[in-house]
Design an enzyme around this catalytic site. Structure first.
Site, PDB file in Angstrom:
ATOM      1  N   GLU A  55       0.849  -1.187   0.000  1.00  0.00           N
ATOM      2  CA  GLU A  55       0.000   0.000   0.000  1.00  0.00           C
ATOM      3  C   GLU A  55       0.891   1.245   0.000  1.00  0.00           C
ATOM      4  O   GLU A  55       1.884   1.287   0.710  1.00  0.00           O
ATOM      5  CB  GLU A  55      -0.841  -0.044   1.284  1.00  0.00           C
ATOM      6  CG  GLU A  55      -1.771   1.100   1.466  1.00  0.00           C
ATOM      7  CD  GLU A  55      -2.720   1.226   0.302  1.00  0.00           C
ATOM      8  OE1 GLU A  55      -3.434   0.264  -0.001  1.00  0.00           O
ATOM      9  OE2 GLU A  55      -2.730   2.313  -0.320  1.00  0.00           O
ATOM     10  N   PHE A  56       0.506   2.250  -0.779  1.00  0.00           N
ATOM     11  CA  PHE A  56       1.333   3.457  -0.862  1.00  0.00           C
ATOM     12  C   PHE A  56       0.596   4.697  -0.375  1.00  0.00           C
ATOM     13  O   PHE A  56       0.967   5.815  -0.717  1.00  0.00           O
ATOM     14  CB  PHE A  56       1.806   3.666  -2.309  1.00  0.00           C
ATOM     15  CG  PHE A  56       2.542   2.474  -2.863  1.00  0.00           C
ATOM     16  CD1 PHE A  56       3.854   2.228  -2.488  1.00  0.00           C
ATOM     17  CD2 PHE A  56       1.919   1.579  -3.723  1.00  0.00           C
ATOM     18  CE1 PHE A  56       4.535   1.117  -2.978  1.00  0.00           C
ATOM     19  CE2 PHE A  56       2.587   0.467  -4.213  1.00  0.00           C
ATOM     20  CZ  PHE A  56       3.894   0.232  -3.839  1.00  0.00           C
ATOM     21  N   LEU A  57      -0.477   4.497   0.396  1.00  0.00           N
ATOM     22  CA  LEU A  57      -1.279   5.678   0.768  1.00  0.00           C
ATOM     23  C   LEU A  57      -0.513   6.601   1.710  1.00  0.00           C
ATOM     24  O   LEU A  57       0.321   6.170   2.503  1.00  0.00           O
ATOM     25  CB  LEU A  57      -2.621   5.269   1.376  1.00  0.00           C
ATOM     26  CG  LEU A  57      -2.691   4.537   2.708  1.00  0.00           C
ATOM     27  CD1 LEU A  57      -2.513   5.463   3.889  1.00  0.00           C
ATOM     28  CD2 LEU A  57      -4.041   3.841   2.813  1.00  0.00           C
ATOM     29  N   GLU A  86      -0.956   9.501   4.674  1.00  0.00           N
ATOM     30  CA  GLU A  86      -1.918  10.046   5.623  1.00  0.00           C
ATOM     31  C   GLU A  86      -2.314  11.435   5.143  1.00  0.00           C
ATOM     32  O   GLU A  86      -1.507  12.160   4.560  1.00  0.00           O
ATOM     33  CB  GLU A  86      -1.313  10.095   7.028  1.00  0.00           C
ATOM     34  CG  GLU A  86      -1.191   8.703   7.615  1.00  0.00           C
ATOM     35  CD  GLU A  86      -0.575   8.682   8.995  1.00  0.00           C
ATOM     36  OE1 GLU A  86      -0.679   9.680   9.717  1.00  0.00           O
ATOM     37  OE2 GLU A  86       0.014   7.639   9.334  1.00  0.00           O
ATOM     38  N   LYS A 132       7.859  -1.478  -1.792  1.00  0.00           N
ATOM     39  CA  LYS A 132       7.346  -0.566  -0.778  1.00  0.00           C
ATOM     40  C   LYS A 132       8.467   0.133  -0.004  1.00  0.00           C
ATOM     41  O   LYS A 132       8.489   1.360   0.124  1.00  0.00           O
ATOM     42  CB  LYS A 132       6.438  -1.343   0.186  1.00  0.00           C
ATOM     43  CG  LYS A 132       5.959  -0.555   1.385  1.00  0.00           C
ATOM     44  CD  LYS A 132       5.172   0.675   0.952  1.00  0.00           C
ATOM     45  CE  LYS A 132       4.961   1.629   2.088  1.00  0.00           C
ATOM     46  NZ  LYS A 132       3.700   1.481   2.735  1.00  0.00           N
ATOM     47  N   ASN A 180       9.671   4.189  -0.042  1.00  0.00           N
ATOM     48  CA  ASN A 180       9.787   5.041   1.150  1.00  0.00           C
ATOM     49  C   ASN A 180      11.237   5.483   1.381  1.00  0.00           C
ATOM     50  O   ASN A 180      11.489   6.606   1.822  1.00  0.00           O
ATOM     51  CB  ASN A 180       9.221   4.331   2.379  1.00  0.00           C
ATOM     52  CG  ASN A 180       7.712   4.514   2.482  1.00  0.00           C
ATOM     53  OD1 ASN A 180       7.098   5.143   1.615  1.00  0.00           O
ATOM     54  ND2 ASN A 180       7.101   3.975   3.526  1.00  0.00           N
ATOM     55  N   CYS A 195       5.835   5.888   9.311  1.00  0.00           N
ATOM     56  CA  CYS A 195       6.298   5.080   8.164  1.00  0.00           C
ATOM     57  C   CYS A 195       7.749   5.332   7.788  1.00  0.00           C
ATOM     58  O   CYS A 195       8.592   4.458   7.953  1.00  0.00           O
ATOM     59  CB  CYS A 195       5.395   5.334   6.958  1.00  0.00           C
ATOM     60  SG  CYS A 195       3.676   4.955   7.313  1.00  0.00           S
ATOM     61  N   LYS A 245       2.633  15.912  10.180  1.00  0.00           N
ATOM     62  CA  LYS A 245       2.392  16.677   8.955  1.00  0.00           C
ATOM     63  C   LYS A 245       0.958  17.192   9.001  1.00  0.00           C
ATOM     64  O   LYS A 245       0.150  16.709   9.809  1.00  0.00           O
ATOM     65  CB  LYS A 245       2.639  15.820   7.714  1.00  0.00           C
ATOM     66  CG  LYS A 245       1.635  14.699   7.492  1.00  0.00           C
ATOM     67  CD  LYS A 245       1.940  14.045   6.148  1.00  0.00           C
ATOM     68  CE  LYS A 245       0.844  13.133   5.714  1.00  0.00           C
ATOM     69  NZ  LYS A 245       1.126  12.466   4.444  1.00  0.00           N
TER      70      LYS A 245
HETATM   71  C1  UGA Z   1       4.590   7.842   3.520  1.00  0.00           C
HETATM   72  C2  UGA Z   1       4.683   7.720   2.003  1.00  0.00           C
HETATM   73  O1  UGA Z   1       4.675   9.014   1.394  1.00  0.00           O
HETATM   74  C3  UGA Z   1       3.514   6.895   1.456  1.00  0.00           C
HETATM   75  O2  UGA Z   1       3.642   6.707   0.059  1.00  0.00           O
HETATM   76  C4  UGA Z   1       3.523   5.533   2.171  1.00  0.00           C
HETATM   77  O3  UGA Z   1       2.440   4.733   1.729  1.00  0.00           O
HETATM   78  C5  UGA Z   1       3.412   5.761   3.664  1.00  0.00           C
HETATM   79  O4  UGA Z   1       4.506   6.554   4.120  1.00  0.00           O
HETATM   80  C6  UGA Z   1       3.431   4.426   4.338  1.00  0.00           C
HETATM   81  O5  UGA Z   1       4.478   3.760   4.310  1.00  0.00           O
HETATM   82  O6  UGA Z   1       2.385   3.959   4.800  1.00  0.00           O
HETATM   83  P1  UGA Z   1       3.178   9.416   5.165  1.00  0.00           P
HETATM   84  O7  UGA Z   1       3.945   8.797   6.278  1.00  0.00           O
HETATM   85  O8  UGA Z   1       1.707   9.573   5.274  1.00  0.00           O
HETATM   86  O9  UGA Z   1       3.420   8.595   3.800  1.00  0.00           O
HETATM   87  O10 UGA Z   1       3.787  10.875   4.968  1.00  0.00           O
HETATM   88  P2  UGA Z   1       4.560  11.682   3.846  1.00  0.00           P
HETATM   89  O11 UGA Z   1       3.613  12.521   3.090  1.00  0.00           O
HETATM   90  O12 UGA Z   1       5.455  10.803   3.063  1.00  0.00           O
HETATM   91  O13 UGA Z   1       5.437  12.649   4.755  1.00  0.00           O
HETATM   92  C7  UGA Z   1       6.415  12.091   5.640  1.00  0.00           C
HETATM   93  C8  UGA Z   1       7.170  13.166   6.354  1.00  0.00           C
HETATM   94  O14 UGA Z   1       8.036  13.843   5.460  1.00  0.00           O
HETATM   95  C9  UGA Z   1       6.328  14.261   7.017  1.00  0.00           C
HETATM   96  O15 UGA Z   1       6.831  14.492   8.308  1.00  0.00           O
HETATM   97  C10 UGA Z   1       6.530  15.466   6.118  1.00  0.00           C
HETATM   98  O16 UGA Z   1       6.406  16.669   6.806  1.00  0.00           O
HETATM   99  C11 UGA Z   1       7.946  15.247   5.635  1.00  0.00           C
HETATM  100  N1  UGA Z   1       8.274  15.906   4.357  1.00  0.00           N
HETATM  101  C12 UGA Z   1       7.596  15.584   3.232  1.00  0.00           C
HETATM  102  C13 UGA Z   1       9.295  16.838   4.305  1.00  0.00           C
HETATM  103  O17 UGA Z   1       9.941  17.146   5.316  1.00  0.00           O
HETATM  104  N2  UGA Z   1       9.594  17.441   3.103  1.00  0.00           N
HETATM  105  C14 UGA Z   1       8.926  17.134   1.963  1.00  0.00           C
HETATM  106  O18 UGA Z   1       9.256  17.708   0.898  1.00  0.00           O
HETATM  107  C15 UGA Z   1       7.892  16.192   2.025  1.00  0.00           C
END
Ligand code: UGA
Length: 437
Positions: A148-150, A152, A208, A212, A264, A327
């Site tokens: 899964e790649f969703l 949050e 996966k 990540n 994650c 986030k």
């Molecule tokens: C992440 C992946 O993006 C999903 O594709 C994956 O399915 C998921 O983990 C998982 O393994 O279940 P998520 O943890 O919801 O998703 O959050 P992200 O949107 O990836 O953000 C992760 C962190 O990176 C946050 O703390 C965000 O603030 C930070 N971030 C993101 C940055 O510091 N800079 C950026 O440019 C983007």
């Protein structure tokens, strides 16, 4: 189709409700009675945009239910494993307890032709062992891996309209037949053109963690550039914009700041390193150690920056922290950079007040010693420095003049590089950010 979903956390609850939206009949099974109770009443136990609406819609159809009783899985023919794989205490490796117990729970209820579909993030090699467990019990049942790649905050959208499907399967007729059953589950998205990659079990599991790891590396890369920018007076935002125009690089996930957190990315890169060590290829992933260190250094840097703006010491200073979630659009505080910095500043003698639109309850459970309040106004009242730690739209859009009237000292640290320094400086603020002059 009749579907069971084991594990009703972020992944499972969204998956269950989404599968009902696609026309299936779904039972969500979880070991936590409060979670089941809440979901059965149509209340998501966590904040995820669109999920409450999807739950209400699903429950109204009569095709969605939740229970703690794994025996109801006997009515279903496709069984999704959506439980968590947290980091083991004191180790880098993933804790597979929940995955193993979900498999143990489903196996007694499997019939010939049933398909078990793993969605949890697991160390490569796990799915092969779980498939053996399934087939020792019911040789005509099959296990596929469908990571899964969703994200949050976008979980509903990502589940209903994923950018790809990955199916990991053994190369047998039975496994291909099982993949065809999974096609029926995802028929709507597949008909809409969502790409599907069929591969072996090992590749599917690796996809996966590779994805990540790549995302974490991209974030740490730009944060490393931020360190260089800080040493040279350059601006990391302009740098990210400029390199991001190269389509081979791309601008997304190049936002420098406090770095990545959540349930994650941090634990997945660590579990990946641990697994590589077990496989004797740890050198291949030593760079992830650096990715992790760069990420953690950003938190330390923000605490130092708070000390700098406060004139050399934060002892006894009142500091407001805007944001507790890892986030925006989430109430998840697992490994939240915002909370980690807030707690560090408090431990180093500051009086820290944290606010967040959704995550206060979760944050207060984790760090009861910090002070929390619901409103920005209360959080910043009398503050000698403000840290914007999570880029919620309501914080990004704050009027600097309004805010200035409420703080004691107009000093802001933009931990997410999401404010316009010129506007804030023009309003009389001392503005500091990571990787910006
Ligand atoms: C992440 C992946 O993006 C999903 O594709 C994956 O399915 C998921 O983990 C998982 O393994 O279940 P998520 O943890 O919801 O998703 O959050 P992200 O949107 O990836 O953000 C992760 C962190 O990176 C946050 O703390 C965000 O603030 C930070 N971030 C993101 C940055 O510091 N800079 C950026 O440019 C983007």
């Amino acid at each position: 189709m009749k579907i069971s979903v084991f594990g009703c956390g972020y992944l499972g609850a969204v998956h269950a409700a989404s599968m009902v939206h696609l026309g299936h009949e779904v039972v969500g099974i979880d070991v936590v009675p409060e979670q089941v109770e809440s979901l059965s009443a149509g209340r998501s136990p966590f904040f995820e945009p669109g999920l409450d609406e999807l739950l209400a819609e699903g429950l109204a159809t009569g095709r969605l239910s939740f229970t703690t009783d794994a025996a109801v899985a006997a009515d279903a023919t496709v069984h999704f494993i959506c439980v968590g794989t947290p980091q083991r205490h004191g180790e880098f490796a993933a804790d597979l307890t929940y995955v193993r117990s979900a498999i143990d729970a489903v196996v007694p209820h499997l019939g010939p032709g049933d398909v078990v579909v793993g969605k949890s993030t697991v160390p490569v090699g796990t799915a092969e062992r779980l498939r053996e467990t399934v087939q020792e019990a019911v040789p005509e049942a099959e296990l596929l891996w469908n990571p899964e790649f969703l994200r949050e905050g976008f979980a509903v959208e990502d589940t209903l309209r994923p950018d790809r499907f990955v199916y990991g399967l053994a190369d047998t007729g039975q496994a291909h037949a099982a993949a065809a059953r999974l096609d029926e589950v995802y028929a709507a998205a597949l008909a809409g053109g969502t790409p599907k990659i069929e591969t072996d079990l090992a590749t599917a599991q690796l996809v996966k963690v590779a994805a990540n790891s790549f995302l974490a590396t991209k974030i740490s890369f730009i944060n490393a550039m931020a360190e260089l920018c800080e040493a040279t007076g350059a601006d990391v935002k302009g740098l990210a914009d400029a390199i991001g125009h190269d389509a081979r690089i791309g601008r997304r996930f190049l936002n420098a700041g406090l770095g990545f957190g959540g349930g994650c990315l941090p634990k997945d890169i660590r579990a990946f390193m641990a697994r590589a060590g077990e496989l004797g290829v740890d050198q291949a992933l030593t760079f992830l150690r650096e990715v992790d260190s760069i990420n953690m250094r950003r938190r330390v840097r923000v605490v130092d920056m708070a000390r700098e703006v406060c004139g050399g010491s934060i002892v006894g200073r009142r500091i407001a922290v805007l944001g507790a979630a890892f986030k925006p659009d989430s109430d998840d505080v697992r490994d939240s950079p915002a909370l980690s910095v807030a707690a560090q500043m408090q431990l180093q003698g500051a009086y820290v007040v944290v606010t967040d639109p959704k995550a206060i309850d979760n944050a207060a459970k984790k760090w009861p010693d910090l002070s929390f309040t619901d409103t920005v106004e209360d959080a910043v009242s009398g503050a000698e420095a403000v840290l914007l730690a999570t880029e919620w739209p309501e914080y990004v859009g704050i009027d600097p003049t309004w805010l200035k009237g409420r703080v004691r000292e107009a000093r802001i640290i933009d931990g997410r590089n999401c404010l316009d320094p010129a506007v804030w400086r023009a309003a009389g603020w001392t503005y500091r950010a990571l990787g910006r002059p």
